[in-house]
Design a protein around this motif. Structure first.
Motif, PDB file in Angstrom:
ATOM      1  N   HIS A  69      16.836   1.563   5.214  1.00 50.52           N
ATOM      2  CA  HIS A  69      15.987   0.376   5.123  1.00 50.52           C
ATOM      3  C   HIS A  69      16.012  -0.138   3.691  1.00 50.52           C
ATOM      4  O   HIS A  69      16.667   0.433   2.814  1.00 50.52           O
ATOM      5  N   HIS A  70      15.315  -1.239   3.445  1.00 44.89           N
ATOM      6  CA  HIS A  70      15.302  -1.859   2.117  1.00 44.89           C
ATOM      7  C   HIS A  70      13.877  -1.922   1.583  1.00 44.89           C
ATOM      8  O   HIS A  70      13.407  -2.960   1.119  1.00 44.89           O
ATOM      9  N   GLY A  71      13.182  -0.799   1.671  1.00 44.19           N
ATOM     10  CA  GLY A  71      11.801  -0.816   1.228  1.00 44.19           C
ATOM     11  C   GLY A  71      10.879  -1.317   2.320  1.00 44.19           C
ATOM     12  O   GLY A  71      11.238  -1.385   3.496  1.00 44.19           O
ATOM     13  N   GLU A  72       9.687  -1.704   1.918  1.00 44.22           N
ATOM     14  CA  GLU A  72       8.640  -2.015   2.889  1.00 44.22           C
ATOM     15  C   GLU A  72       8.264  -3.496   2.918  1.00 44.22           C
ATOM     16  O   GLU A  72       8.323  -4.185   1.907  1.00 44.22           O
ATOM     17  N   ILE A  73       7.859  -3.922   4.101  1.00 42.96           N
ATOM     18  CA  ILE A  73       7.180  -5.209   4.260  1.00 42.96           C
ATOM     19  C   ILE A  73       5.691  -5.012   4.008  1.00 42.96           C
ATOM     20  O   ILE A  73       5.025  -5.835   3.378  1.00 42.96           O
ATOM     21  N   LEU A  74       5.170  -3.890   4.478  1.00 42.12           N
ATOM     22  CA  LEU A  74       3.742  -3.593   4.333  1.00 42.12           C
ATOM     23  C   LEU A  74       3.573  -2.087   4.166  1.00 42.12           C
ATOM     24  O   LEU A  74       4.234  -1.297   4.855  1.00 42.12           O
ATOM     25  N   GLN A  75       2.709  -1.694   3.247  1.00 43.61           N
ATOM     26  CA  GLN A  75       2.353  -0.289   3.099  1.00 43.61           C
ATOM     27  C   GLN A  75       0.935  -0.199   2.561  1.00 43.61           C
ATOM     28  O   GLN A  75       0.563  -0.923   1.641  1.00 43.61           O
ATOM     29  N   GLY A  76       0.152   0.694   3.163  1.00 42.67           N
ATOM     30  CA  GLY A  76      -1.227   0.828   2.717  1.00 42.67           C
ATOM     31  C   GLY A  76      -1.983   1.851   3.525  1.00 42.67           C
ATOM     32  O   GLY A  76      -1.402   2.760   4.114  1.00 42.67           O
ATOM     33  N   VAL A  77      -3.308   1.693   3.562  1.00 43.42           N
ATOM     34  CA  VAL A  77      -4.197   2.586   4.307  1.00 43.42           C
ATOM     35  C   VAL A  77      -4.815   1.785   5.444  1.00 43.42           C
ATOM     36  O   VAL A  77      -5.356   0.700   5.228  1.00 43.42           O
ATOM     37  N   PHE A  78      -4.755   2.346   6.663  1.00 39.25           N
ATOM     38  CA  PHE A  78      -5.193   1.640   7.855  1.00 39.25           C
ATOM     39  C   PHE A  78      -6.071   2.560   8.700  1.00 39.25           C
ATOM     40  O   PHE A  78      -6.132   3.762   8.463  1.00 39.25           O
ATOM     41  N   ARG A  79      -6.707   1.981   9.688  1.00 37.51           N
ATOM     42  CA  ARG A  79      -7.465   2.777  10.648  1.00 37.51           C
ATOM     43  C   ARG A  79      -6.642   2.953  11.911  1.00 37.51           C
ATOM     44  O   ARG A  79      -6.041   2.010  12.407  1.00 37.51           O
ATOM     45  N   ASP A  80      -6.616   4.187  12.415  1.00 35.25           N
ATOM     46  CA  ASP A  80      -5.884   4.426  13.657  1.00 35.25           C
ATOM     47  C   ASP A  80      -6.768   4.079  14.850  1.00 35.25           C
ATOM     48  O   ASP A  80      -7.872   3.536  14.691  1.00 35.25           O
ATOM     49  N   SER A  81      -6.299   4.402  16.053  1.00 34.93           N
ATOM     50  CA  SER A  81      -7.033   4.014  17.264  1.00 34.93           C
ATOM     51  C   SER A  81      -8.388   4.707  17.388  1.00 34.93           C
ATOM     52  O   SER A  81      -9.262   4.248  18.132  1.00 34.93           O
ATOM     53  N   VAL A 119       4.891   9.431  -6.077  1.00 29.32           N
ATOM     54  CA  VAL A 119       4.243   8.140  -6.267  1.00 29.32           C
ATOM     55  C   VAL A 119       2.803   8.241  -5.784  1.00 29.32           C
ATOM     56  O   VAL A 119       2.551   8.618  -4.634  1.00 29.32           O
ATOM     57  N   GLY A 120       1.874   7.918  -6.650  1.00 33.04           N
ATOM     58  CA  GLY A 120       0.461   8.019  -6.293  1.00 33.04           C
ATOM     59  C   GLY A 120       0.069   7.007  -5.239  1.00 33.04           C
ATOM     60  O   GLY A 120       0.652   5.937  -5.126  1.00 33.04           O
ATOM     61  N   SER A 121      -0.911   7.354  -4.440  1.00 38.36           N
ATOM     62  CA  SER A 121      -1.399   6.445  -3.409  1.00 38.36           C
ATOM     63  C   SER A 121      -2.844   6.042  -3.625  1.00 38.36           C
ATOM     64  O   SER A 121      -3.349   5.134  -2.968  1.00 38.36           O
ATOM     65  N   GLY A 122      -3.523   6.703  -4.550  1.00 32.28           N
ATOM     66  CA  GLY A 122      -4.874   6.279  -4.893  1.00 32.28           C
ATOM     67  C   GLY A 122      -5.907   6.612  -3.829  1.00 32.28           C
ATOM     68  O   GLY A 122      -5.604   7.050  -2.730  1.00 32.28           O
ATOM     69  N   ALA A 123      -7.154   6.399  -4.192  1.00 31.80           N
ATOM     70  CA  ALA A 123      -8.240   6.636  -3.251  1.00 31.80           C
ATOM     71  C   ALA A 123      -8.334   5.490  -2.257  1.00 31.80           C
ATOM     72  O   ALA A 123      -7.903   4.373  -2.519  1.00 31.80           O
ATOM     73  N   GLU A 124      -8.915   5.796  -1.086  1.00 33.47           N
ATOM     74  CA  GLU A 124      -9.054   4.785  -0.042  1.00 33.47           C
ATOM     75  C   GLU A 124     -10.304   3.943  -0.304  1.00 33.47           C
ATOM     76  O   GLU A 124     -11.371   4.210   0.253  1.00 33.47           O
ATOM     77  N   ARG A 125     -10.199   2.965  -1.181  1.00 37.63           N
ATOM     78  CA  ARG A 125     -11.335   2.089  -1.431  1.00 37.63           C
ATOM     79  C   ARG A 125     -11.540   1.188  -0.221  1.00 37.63           C
ATOM     80  O   ARG A 125     -10.583   0.673   0.366  1.00 37.63           O
ATOM     81  N   GLU A 126     -12.791   0.990   0.142  1.00 40.30           N
ATOM     82  CA  GLU A 126     -13.077   0.213   1.348  1.00 40.30           C
ATOM     83  C   GLU A 126     -12.503  -1.199   1.259  1.00 40.30           C
ATOM     84  O   GLU A 126     -12.027  -1.749   2.257  1.00 40.30           O
ATOM     85  N   ALA A 127     -12.529  -1.764   0.057  1.00 38.96           N
ATOM     86  CA  ALA A 127     -11.964  -3.109  -0.104  1.00 38.96           C
ATOM     87  C   ALA A 127     -10.473  -3.113   0.192  1.00 38.96           C
ATOM     88  O   ALA A 127      -9.941  -4.068   0.786  1.00 38.96           O
ATOM     89  N   ASP A 128      -9.778  -2.037  -0.209  1.00 40.21           N
ATOM     90  CA  ASP A 128      -8.352  -1.937   0.070  1.00 40.21           C
ATOM     91  C   ASP A 128      -8.105  -1.799   1.569  1.00 40.21           C
ATOM     92  O   ASP A 128      -7.187  -2.412   2.121  1.00 40.21           O
ATOM     93  N   VAL A 129      -8.908  -0.978   2.218  1.00 42.05           N
ATOM     94  CA  VAL A 129      -8.750  -0.784   3.657  1.00 42.05           C
ATOM     95  C   VAL A 129      -8.902  -2.102   4.389  1.00 42.05           C
ATOM     96  O   VAL A 129      -8.112  -2.444   5.281  1.00 42.05           O
TER      97      VAL A 129
END
Length: 342
Positions: free
Chosen positions: A17-29, A194-204
Motif C-alpha cells: 500500500h502507499h500509506g493511509e487515507i485515514l488512521q486514528g482511534v475509533f469506537r467498535d460495534s 511511532v507514538g499514538s498518544g492518548a485517546e483524547r475525547e476530542a480526537d475520538v
C-alpha cells in the motif's frame, strides 16, 4: 494469491500500500475504543514467497531467506502449525525465499507483505486455504500490528493491532491518480515505535467524523471528499510523526487543483490525489511534479489506486533525469506519459 511451480514449489504473493487515507482511534460495534486505519492500495510492487518443501524434514524446519526477514520466519512457523492443526499431517519442512519490490521502512507495508506472502506460500504447500482472519491473526502475532493486505477487495477500517475489521464500506475506494513523493529525506521509520498518544475525547470525535465522511466518499465515489478525509487525517497525525513538508504539500494541492494530500502515518511516503477524469489532468500532473521539485520534495512515481485492464494505458514518467527519490515501480508501458521537466 498462490501459484504452483515445478517440483512441488509454490508461490505466495502479497501487494503493498502507499500509506493511509485515514488512521486514528475509533469506537467498535461495542463502543470500545480501538485503533484503526484505512490504507491506499498500490498495484505493482509486492512480495513473492517461493516455498520449496523438503520431504522427510520436520514440519517445523522452515528456513526463510533473506535471514533478516525474522517476522516472516515467525509467520512461517505459525502458518505451518495452523495447517497441521487443520489436519494436514503429511506436511514437511522446507525453504522459503522472499523476493520483494517494496521499499523498507517507508510506510508501504513491507513487513506485512513479507508475512502474508509467506503464510500464503506455506498454506499452499500444505494444500490448505487459510481464511483472511486466520492470516490476520498470524500477521499480528508475527509483527505486533498488521496492515489489512490480506483483504484486497473493498475499502475497510481495520484494527491493525487486533487483526479485525471495524467497518466494511461496501465498495472500493474512489479511483484516484496519485503523484507520489517522499518526505523526511526518504529516511526509514520503525513503525512500531511511532507514538499514538492518548485517546483524547476530542480526537475520538474527530476521527469518528472522518470515518463517516470516508463512508460517504466510498458510497458516492466522491474523490473530493476522499481528499478532505486524507488531508484532515494527515493533519491530526502530525503530533505522532510530524512531516515538515505537509504545509508545502497542501499548498501544492491548492495550486494544482488536487483533491487532497495523503501520507503514511507511520512512514515517509506521501502523495497528492487527483480525480482521474478531471479537466486538464495531464497539465496538472506536470505542474504538480514541477512544484514538488521547486520545494525540494522528491517525486517518486505516478500511480493509480485501482487495477488497469490489460491493454489499457498505464501512467508513468518519461523524464530523462532520475528522481532524487527511490523509484520502486518497474517500467510500465502504455499510451500515456509525461515529461516532468516541461
Amino acid at each position: 494469491m498462490n501459484l504452483a511451480l515445478s517440483q512441488g514449489t509454490v508461490l505466495g504473493y502479497c501487494s503493498c500500500h502507499h500509506g493511509e487515507i485515514l488512521q486514528g482511534v475509533f469506537r467498535d460495534s461495542d463502543g470500545r475504543l480501538c485503533r484503526g486505519l484505512t490504507t491506499l492500495p498500490v498495484f505493482g510492487p509486492g512480495v513473492y514467497a517461493e516455498f520449496t518443501p523438503v520431504p522427510g524434514t520436520d514440519p517445523e524446519e522452515l528456513s526463510v531467506h533473506p535471514r533478516t526477514k525474522t517476522k516472516a520466519a515467525t509467520a512461517a512457523v505459525l502458518a505451518g502449525a495452523e495447517c497441521r492443526r487443520r489436519g494436514r499431517r503429511g506436511s514437511c519442512g522446507g525453504r522459503i525465499r522472499l523476493t520483494s519490490t517494496v521499499p523498507l521502512g517507508l510506510g508501504m507495508g513491507s513487513s506485512t507483505s513479507d508475512v502474508i506472502a509467506t503464510v500464503r506460500a506455506v498454506a499452499a504447500g500444505s494444500g490448505v486455504s487459510l481464511p483472511w482472519n486466520t492470516i490476520a491473526a498470524i500477521a499480528v502475532r508475527s509483527e505486533g500490528a498488521s496492515d489489512p493486505l490480506m483483504l484486497d477487495d473493498h475499502a475497510l477500517l481495520f484494527a491493525q493491532r487486533q487483526g479485525r475489521v471495524l467497518e466494511r464500506f461496501g465498495k472500493a475506494l474512489p479511483g484516484v491518480i496519485v503523484v507520489g513523493c517522499v518526505t523526511g529525506g526518504g529516511g526509514t521509520v520503525d513503525t512500531l515505535r511511532v507514538g499514538s498518544g492518548a485517546e483524547r475525547e476530542a480526537d475520538v470525535r474527530a476521527f469518528q467524523r472522518l470515518r463517516g465522511m470516508l463512508g460517504r466518499a466510498v458510497s458516492e465515489s466522491d474523490v473530493a471528499l476522499l481528499g478532505r478525509v486524507s488531508t484532515e487525517s494527515a493533519r491530526h497525525n502530525q503530533r505522532f510523526l510530524p512531516k515538515e513538508e505537509l504545509g508545502a504539500l497542501e499548498e501544492i494541492a491548492g495550486e494544482v487543483g488536487a483533491a487532497g494530500v495523503q501520507v503514511a502515518h507511520s512512514g515517509n511516503v506521501a502523495g497528492l490525489l487527483f480525480e482521474p477524469d478531471a479537466p486538464g489532468l495531464r497539465g496538472r500532473l506536470r505542474e504538480c511534479v514541477r512544484a514538488l521539485n521547486r520545494r525540494g520534495i522528491p517525486f517518486s512515481h505516478l500511480f493509480r489506486n485501482y487495477p488497469v485492464p490489460e491493454g489499457r494505458e498505464t501512467w508513468t514518467s518519461t523524464s530523462r533525469t532520475r528522481s532524487a527519490a527511490r523509484t520502486w515501480c518497474g517500467s510500465p508501458t502504455g499510451s500515456f506519459a509525461f515529461d516532468s521537466r516541461r
